[in-house]
Scaffold this motif. Structure first.
Motif, PDB file in Angstrom:
ATOM      1  N   ALA A 143       1.011  -1.454   0.148  1.00 32.20           N
ATOM      2  CA  ALA A 143       0.174  -0.082  -0.001  1.00 32.20           C
ATOM      3  C   ALA A 143       0.940   1.375  -0.080  1.00 32.20           C
ATOM      4  N   PRO A 144       1.487   1.560  -1.179  1.00 27.48           N
ATOM      5  CA  PRO A 144       2.513   2.677  -1.251  1.00 27.48           C
ATOM      6  C   PRO A 144       2.055   4.033  -0.669  1.00 27.48           C
ATOM      7  N   GLU A 145       0.756   4.355  -0.841  1.00 32.85           N
ATOM      8  CA  GLU A 145       0.215   5.675  -0.194  1.00 32.85           C
ATOM      9  C   GLU A 145       0.110   5.624   1.277  1.00 32.85           C
ATOM     10  N   LYS A 146      -0.255   4.447   1.804  1.00 27.73           N
ATOM     11  CA  LYS A 146      -0.221   4.500   3.032  1.00 27.73           C
ATOM     12  C   LYS A 146       1.162   4.003   3.890  1.00 27.73           C
ATOM     13  N   LYS A 147       2.388   3.943   2.875  1.00 25.27           N
ATOM     14  CA  LYS A 147       3.589   3.673   3.537  1.00 25.27           C
ATOM     15  C   LYS A 147       3.370   2.216   4.235  1.00 25.27           C
ATOM     16  N   GLY A 148       2.607   1.230   3.797  1.00 28.25           N
ATOM     17  CA  GLY A 148       2.774   0.260   4.677  1.00 28.25           C
ATOM     18  C   GLY A 148       2.466  -1.008   3.457  1.00 28.25           C
ATOM     19  N   PHE A 149       1.918  -2.221   4.242  1.00 29.24           N
ATOM     20  CA  PHE A 149       1.342  -3.235   3.267  1.00 29.24           C
ATOM     21  C   PHE A 149       0.190  -3.970   4.103  1.00 29.24           C
ATOM     22  N   TYR A 150      -0.451  -4.804   3.282  1.00 29.78           N
ATOM     23  CA  TYR A 150      -1.711  -5.675   3.844  1.00 29.78           C
ATOM     24  C   TYR A 150      -0.943  -7.257   3.694  1.00 29.78           C
ATOM     25  N   CYS A 151      -1.209  -7.802   4.990  1.00 33.16           N
ATOM     26  CA  CYS A 151      -0.941  -9.252   4.586  1.00 33.16           C
ATOM     27  C   CYS A 151      -1.871 -10.132   5.458  1.00 33.16           C
ATOM     28  N   TYR A 152      -1.878 -11.386   5.268  1.00 36.61           N
ATOM     29  CA  TYR A 152      -2.479 -12.298   5.777  1.00 36.61           C
ATOM     30  C   TYR A 152      -2.085 -12.846   7.338  1.00 36.61           C
ATOM     31  N   GLU A 153      -2.982 -12.688   8.115  1.00 35.55           N
ATOM     32  CA  GLU A 153      -2.409 -13.327   9.457  1.00 35.55           C
ATOM     33  C   GLU A 153      -2.861 -14.572   9.612  1.00 35.55           C
ATOM     34  N   ALA A 154      -2.237 -15.668   9.386  1.00 42.99           N
ATOM     35  CA  ALA A 154      -2.863 -17.179   9.282  1.00 42.99           C
ATOM     36  C   ALA A 154      -3.392 -17.557  10.373  1.00 42.99           C
ATOM     37  N   THR A 155      -2.878 -17.410  11.614  1.00 41.93           N
ATOM     38  CA  THR A 155      -3.407 -17.971  12.784  1.00 41.93           C
ATOM     39  C   THR A 155      -4.647 -17.387  13.071  1.00 41.93           C
ATOM     40  N   LYS A 156      -5.107 -16.285  12.801  1.00 40.56           N
ATOM     41  CA  LYS A 156      -6.304 -15.724  13.133  1.00 40.56           C
ATOM     42  C   LYS A 156      -7.426 -15.597  11.723  1.00 40.56           C
ATOM     43  N   GLY A 157      -6.858 -15.823  10.615  1.00 38.56           N
ATOM     44  CA  GLY A 157      -7.603 -15.839   9.491  1.00 38.56           C
ATOM     45  C   GLY A 157      -8.206 -14.237   9.280  1.00 38.56           C
ATOM     46  N   ARG A 158      -7.184 -13.409   9.450  1.00 33.04           N
ATOM     47  CA  ARG A 158      -7.584 -11.914   9.167  1.00 33.04           C
ATOM     48  C   ARG A 158      -6.493 -10.992   8.451  1.00 33.04           C
ATOM     49  N   ILE A 159      -6.821 -10.196   7.956  1.00 35.48           N
ATOM     50  CA  ILE A 159      -6.098  -8.996   7.138  1.00 35.48           C
ATOM     51  C   ILE A 159      -5.599  -8.052   8.337  1.00 35.48           C
ATOM     52  N   VAL A 160      -4.280  -7.906   8.091  1.00 29.92           N
ATOM     53  CA  VAL A 160      -3.588  -6.934   9.052  1.00 29.92           C
ATOM     54  C   VAL A 160      -3.067  -5.778   8.080  1.00 29.92           C
ATOM     55  N   PHE A 161      -2.982  -4.594   8.703  1.00 34.61           N
ATOM     56  CA  PHE A 161      -2.141  -3.661   8.024  1.00 34.61           C
ATOM     57  C   PHE A 161      -0.962  -3.406   8.798  1.00 34.61           C
ATOM     58  N   VAL A 162       0.420  -3.487   8.116  1.00 38.09           N
ATOM     59  CA  VAL A 162       1.791  -2.995   8.901  1.00 38.09           C
ATOM     60  C   VAL A 162       2.289  -1.820   8.466  1.00 38.09           C
ATOM     61  N   PRO A 163       2.313  -0.832   9.159  1.00 34.37           N
ATOM     62  CA  PRO A 163       2.958   0.465   8.710  1.00 34.37           C
ATOM     63  C   PRO A 163       4.484   0.025   8.447  1.00 34.37           C
ATOM     64  N   CYS A 164       4.946   0.590   7.558  1.00 27.59           N
ATOM     65  CA  CYS A 164       6.423   0.633   7.212  1.00 27.59           C
ATOM     66  C   CYS A 164       7.083   2.111   7.086  1.00 27.59           C
ATOM     67  N   HIS A 165       7.246   2.918   8.191  1.00 28.04           N
ATOM     68  CA  HIS A 165       7.971   4.181   7.730  1.00 28.04           C
ATOM     69  C   HIS A 165       8.546   4.325   9.245  1.00 28.04           C
ATOM     70  N   GLU A 166       9.497   5.410   8.832  1.00 24.31           N
ATOM     71  CA  GLU A 166      10.254   5.879   9.956  1.00 24.31           C
ATOM     72  C   GLU A 166       9.594   6.054  11.804  1.00 24.31           C
ATOM     73  N   ASP A 167       8.225   6.434  11.302  1.00 27.57           N
ATOM     74  CA  ASP A 167       7.449   6.900  12.633  1.00 27.57           C
ATOM     75  C   ASP A 167       6.713   5.797  13.118  1.00 27.57           C
ATOM     76  N   ALA A 168       6.735   4.728  12.288  1.00 21.64           N
ATOM     77  CA  ALA A 168       5.815   3.499  12.722  1.00 21.64           C
ATOM     78  C   ALA A 168       6.193   2.937  13.873  1.00 21.64           C
ATOM     79  N   ASP A 169       5.293   2.602  14.778  1.00 26.47           N
ATOM     80  CA  ASP A 169       5.538   1.591  15.971  1.00 26.47           C
ATOM     81  C   ASP A 169       5.435  -0.087  15.379  1.00 26.47           C
ATOM     82  N   TRP A 170       6.521  -0.532  15.246  1.00 32.92           N
ATOM     83  CA  TRP A 170       6.316  -2.046  14.476  1.00 32.92           C
ATOM     84  C   TRP A 170       5.749  -2.770  15.550  1.00 32.92           C
TER      85      TRP A 170
END
Lengths: 184, 855
Positions: free
Chosen positions: B663-690
């Motif tokens: 998700a370039p415009e949001k500086k992150g990506f969506y991915c599948y969390e297998a253990t819960k069967g849900r979609i999470v968004f992970v921010p990837c930028h300097e200010d993001a809390d990983w």
């Protein structure tokens, strides 16, 4: 010879100014013209016309950046020549490829609206100001100088794939920027 | 805005940016543009400087077997290119500067200098290198190095992949001093600026050939002295323009000033293709029939032609192609037949030399049978293993090491592996370069003699040779770029799926599941089942845009031609402590990068496995990196890297990260969390809390692992209930999770998100098995035997595009569908037929029932 000295020669109507301009800028002008026209003879004539245009325009013009001023004259002359000549049919010009690439950051299907060219130009320069210098050079060499990708790679000592990828990413950024600015 | 409008706006780019981007290299302007040239003829502009040539021959029986050389020099046309190599010397054509450029009254006509394009398509004087027998005509100008169909920039990377063109140089001949263009039986002098001047017509030669012939094909020309030349030709009979028969080889003596032609030999008696000039108007040539192997002749051409034959000692017959002269022309070196001794004889003795009467002395050293090339009184030799190149004087008094494979860190492994008994050949040499061929006919080396640096040239593709040579003046024609998979054009990643290595395509094929599928939509049988997963010994991985290779933490970008450029080096692996604080472990080994995905700008996700060097403990790592300026600094120190949430770093999810959606415009990506069967968004930028990431799918749904996508802020998915759903992702409708605990943060937003609504979309009647998303198209597979397509803009307007058993192009039954992936314009399904053979289906949304089947 410094640009100021060369401009002074024009102001003094010293005919050696043309020869010196050709020596100093001729190769670059030829490159710009050739990339647009794709034809050596047309490009060479375009360089000649550029020298005449320089002679006619300086004075009164006193460009701050003589190189950019000269290259811009060549670019305009070449584009005009492309419209009016058979050069386009002969092929070799980079323009079709460049237009195809620019589809990435435009909306070809849109109904064209009246645009404030100057404002859009300002926006484009603001966008270029946000880029890293190396990425900006790649962008300007491709879309202003119309250099083929392999020549850009050679100029900047990069791989072709690096240039291609950088151009693609920059176009994406430009598209986002233009959307944000309300042009798309 | 249309592209043309944006193109026009480029005129407004700031002069500062224009000047900043001024190209380092400019195109070469033609030398004779009508509007700019002064009234000077090409002949007036040319000055020819001829250096003392040194000539030698070399027996290269085995190199004649080289298929590459044979391609360079196919058939009779080849003989012409070969024959000129024996002559030596350097050709330099200088453009005289126009000193009167500023005298014209019109400014635009004042020309300071010309920048001519030469007949090779490059710029500057053309230099021909001293070539080995049958080594090919190697040349270079200011820009490029040319050999057969190779054109390589003189300055560039130490390892280059080039595409072999048709040999457009095969009609260029060199007499040792000047260049000619051959057109069958005629020769024209060829100036650097492409000017041609008629020079010789072989139809005037009345050869005594006992058969009717149609032409005398010129194969070589040697300049002896003054206006004296030896011209070699082959009488030929033609049929419909093609060579039907050739009748040996003939040679004539030609005086260019008078046009006088004298036949030297029209009985195919001598080896005219390997003539050695002595620089004083004479030459050496060996008999064609070496069954006796004992004689050789010396023809001396003086002002008035005269010839003297001399004979080598019977006990030491000379090996063809092994004669070298000292620059002062007083000593001739040669290798006796069936020997590797280098022997010498004074040329002053030659005129009195009689069979067996001269006892030559043996030089101390022995020369590898064909590992020797002479230039300007110097021998270039291989060591017996052919792994190093030395330079020595002809007397073998001083040796100098020029290059050794073991010391060359730039040498690609493929070249190193190519050494074998016949693994290296010298092809050409001059004062600047030594050109060699390695073990295969696609590997060449250009040794810069001064820098002692070898440039490695890999031929990645060879264009099919045509019988008729192309215009010698033309530059090499462009060809479609062949990539490492044997397709055409650059490889693009359509989908980087970890399960099947992703869906790739080029201009001609799709590559999926180990198969190569013709992209034109027609079935192609016998697809390639084993696509390379390793390149240059490095496993191939993909990001969302291009190919890479990796090995032990190093990642190289891989272009379509197979060139690897170091992209990133993993500095260490982030380890997790029990308290989740984590630390960077730099003592790791066996780093295997299995996931690389481009997220936005210079940010990438990288994930894989490693082992700690202290405890040999296996660990997974996953973080995103900022790749900026790596190439400039050559160091990974400048690359920030940030860990991804811990629950994405299980072995399964490391792989699953390859399927993430950037998700370039949001500086992150969506991915599948297998253990819960849900979609999470992970921010990837300097200010993001990983440690904080967000659930963006409706809280109550379990989502199918392979059937979801995010487009324009909307999540489309198949849930565990078999429903096709969409959910508009709102920045408000998210649940913040603490990755260490998996617990939601107690916010009002979380409550809102739990109640977020989904929309269930209708599908055709039946059980929905799978959804495939490609571009704006969604494909629904129902009841295991039909496929329907719809646009995501109108997701309930379904069209049936495939029905099993009677709609695929070959009427073959598909027993089971085992996987699938959608591209922008088609759906590719992996399946097995009734005979348990693997088949591929190509299904097109805009062409219902136009399914193509590939087996």
């Amino acid at each position: 010879m410094q640009d100021n000295d060369l401009i002074a020669m024009y102001f003094a109507r010293d005919e050696r100014a043309a020869a010196e301009s050709d020596r100093k800028f001729g190769g670059y002008c030829y490159t710009v013209a050739y990339n647009i026209l794709g034809n050596a003879q047309d490009a060479e004539e375009c360089v000649n016309d550029t020298l005449v245009r320089l002679w006619e325009s300086i004075p009164p013009a006193r460009p701050d950046n003589l190189y950019a001023y000269t290259a811009a004259i060549t670019r305009n002359l070449a584009k005009n020549r492309l419209k009016s000549s058979q050069a386009q049919r002969r092929g070799g010009t980079e323009i079709p490829a460049v237009l195809d690439e620019l589809r990435d950051c435009t909306d070809p299907d849109t109904v064209e609206q009246e645009l404030d060219r100057r404002a859009l130009g300002d926006a484009l320069n603001r966008f270029l100001g946000t880029l890293k210098p190396d990425h900006r050079k790649i962008f300007v060499q491709r879309y202003w100088y119309l250099c083929p990708v392999d020549e850009i790679a050679e100029n900047l000592e990069l791989t072709k794939s690096k240039v291609t990828v950088t151009l693609m990413r920059t176009r994406k950024k430009l598209e986002a920027f233009l959307k944000k600015e309300g042009y798309l | 805005m249309k592209p043309e409008t944006l193109f026009q706006i480029m005129d407004e780019i700031s002069p500062d940016y224009i000047a900043e981007a001024k190209p380092k290299n400019t195109r070469t302007r033609p030398g004779h543009a009508p509007a700019r040239t002064q009234a000077k003829t090409a002949a007036e502009d040319e000055i020819f400087e001829v250096q003392q040539p040194v000539m030698q021959k070399r027996r290269k029986d085995n190199i004649m077997k080289s298929s590459m050389i044979q391609r360079f020099t196919t058939g009779m046309v080849a003989a012409a290119a070969l024959a000129v190599f024996v002559g030596g010397g350097v050709f330099i054509a200088k453009q005289q500067k126009d000193k009167s450029a500023v005298t014209s009254s019109t400014p635009a006509s004042q020309i300071a200098e010309q920048r001519p394009e030469n007949f090779l398509g490059g710029t500057g004087a053309v230099h021909a290198m001293q070539s080995a027998e049958r080594g090919g005509l190697a040349m270079y100008d200011d820009e490029n190095f040319y050999f057969g169909g190779l054109t390589v920039p003189r300055s560039g990377a130490l390892q280059e992949n080039v595409t072999m063109q048709a040999d457009h140089l095969s009609d260029i001949l060199w007499d040792g001093d000047r260049f000619y263009r051959r057109d069958g039986g005629t020769l024209s002098l060829l100036d650097t600026d492409r000017t041609q001047t008629p020079f010789f017509d072989a139809s005037q030669c009345n050869l005594s050939v006992p058969y009717p012939t149609d032409r005398n094909l010129i194969t070589a020309i040697y300049h002896l002295s003054g206006d004296n030349y030896v011209i070699v030709m082959i009488p030929q009979k033609l049929q419909d323009g093609q060579v039907e028969a050739s009748y040996g080889m003939a040679a004539v003596f030609y005086r260019a000033d008078t046009g006088k032609i004298e036949i030297l030999d029209d009985t195919n008696a001598m080896r005219w293709e390997t003539l050695l000039r002595d620089g004083n108007g004479g030459f050496y040539v060996l008999p064609a029939n070496d069954s006796d192997g004992e004689t050789w002749v010396y023809h001396l051409i003086e002002e008035e032609k005269s010839m003297t034959s001399i004979y080598s000692p019977a006990e030491k017959p000379i090996t063809p192609g092994s004669m070298y002269l000292t620059p002062d022309n007083k000593t001739l070196y040669y290798r006796p037949k069936d020997s590797d001794e280098l022997r010498k004889v004074s040329t002053s003795e030659l005129t009195i030399w009689q069979t067996g009467s001269v006892d030559t002395e043996a030089v101390l050293e022995h020369v590898p049978a064909d590992g020797c090339l002479a230039y300007d009184g110097t021998l270039f030799v291989f060591n017996p293993e052919r792994t190093q190149i030395e330079r020595t004087d002809l007397e073998w008094n001083t040796q100098e090491l020029l290059w050794r494979a073991a010391d060359d860190d730039n040498m690609p492994e493929t070249f190193r592996a190519a050494f074998d008994a016949d693994g290296m050949q010298m092809l050409a040499v001059d004062e600047n370069y030594l050109f060699v061929q390695f073990g295969t006919d696609a590997q060449f080396g250009l040794l810069d003699r001064k820098a002692r640096e070898m440039r490695y040239i890999t031929v990645t593709d060879t264009q099919e040779q045509t019988d008729e040579p192309q215009n010698a003046e033309g530059t090499a024609p462009p060809t479609a770029e062949s990539n490492i998979y044997g397709g055409e054009g650059a490889l693009r990643i359509v989908k980087p799926l970890w399960k099947y290595g992703g869906l790739l395509r080029d201009d001609r094929y799709f590559y999926y599941g180990g198969m190569k599928i013709n992209a034109d939509g027609h079935a192609e049988y016998g697809g390639i089942s084993e696509l390379p997963t390793v390149w240059n010994g490095h496993p191939v991985i993909t990001d969302s845009e291009q190919l890479y290779t990796q090995e032990n933490g190093k990642i190289w970008s891989l272009d379509a031609a197979g060139n690897e450029t170091l992209f990133y080096e993993v500095p260490g692996v982030w380890m997790y402590n029990g308290d989740h604080s984590g630390y960077l472990e730099e003592h790791v080994s066996d780093i295997e990068v299995s996931v690389l995905r481009h997220i936005y700008d210079d940010v990438y996700v990288i994930a894989g496995t490693a082992r700690t060097t202290d405890t040999n403990e296996a660990c997974n790592f996953a973080y995103y990196i900022r790749h900026a300026n790596f190439e400039e600094t050559g160091s990974s120190d400048d690359c920030g890297y940030y860990c991804l949430p811990e629950h994405l770093v299980t072995m399964q999810d490391v792989n699953r990260l390859a399927d993430l959606i950037p998700a370039p415009e949001k500086k992150g990506f969506y991915c599948y969390e297998a253990t819960k069967g849900r979609i999470v968004f992970v921010p990837c930028h300097e200010d993001a809390d990983w440690k904080v990431n967000r659930v963006v799918s409706p809280y109550t749904d379990q989502i199918h692992a392979d059937s979801w996508t995010v487009k324009d802020g909307t999540l489309y998915y198949l849930n565990s209930e078999g429903e096709f759903c969409k959910h508009v992702i709102s920045d408000d409708a998210i649940v913040y999770l603490d990755p260490n605990t998996g617990r939601e943060y107690d916010t009002t937003d979380a409550e809102y998100a739990k109640n977020a609504e989904k929309t269930v979309l209708s599908v055709p009647q039946g059980t929905l098995n799978a959804l495939y998303f490609g571009g704006n198209t969604v494909y629904a597979r129902l009841n295991f035997d039909t496929v329907w397509a719809a646009e995501l803009d109108e997701p309930e307007q379904w069209t049936e595009v495939f029905r099993n058993q009677d709609n695929n192009s070959d009427k073959k039954e598909v027993a089971a569908i085992t996987g699938g992936v959608a591209a922008n314009d088609r759906l590719l399904l992996m399946a097995v037929d009734g005979q348990d053979h693997q088949v591929f289906l190509q299904i097109f949304p805009d062409r219902p029932y136009a399914t193509a089947l590939t087996t």
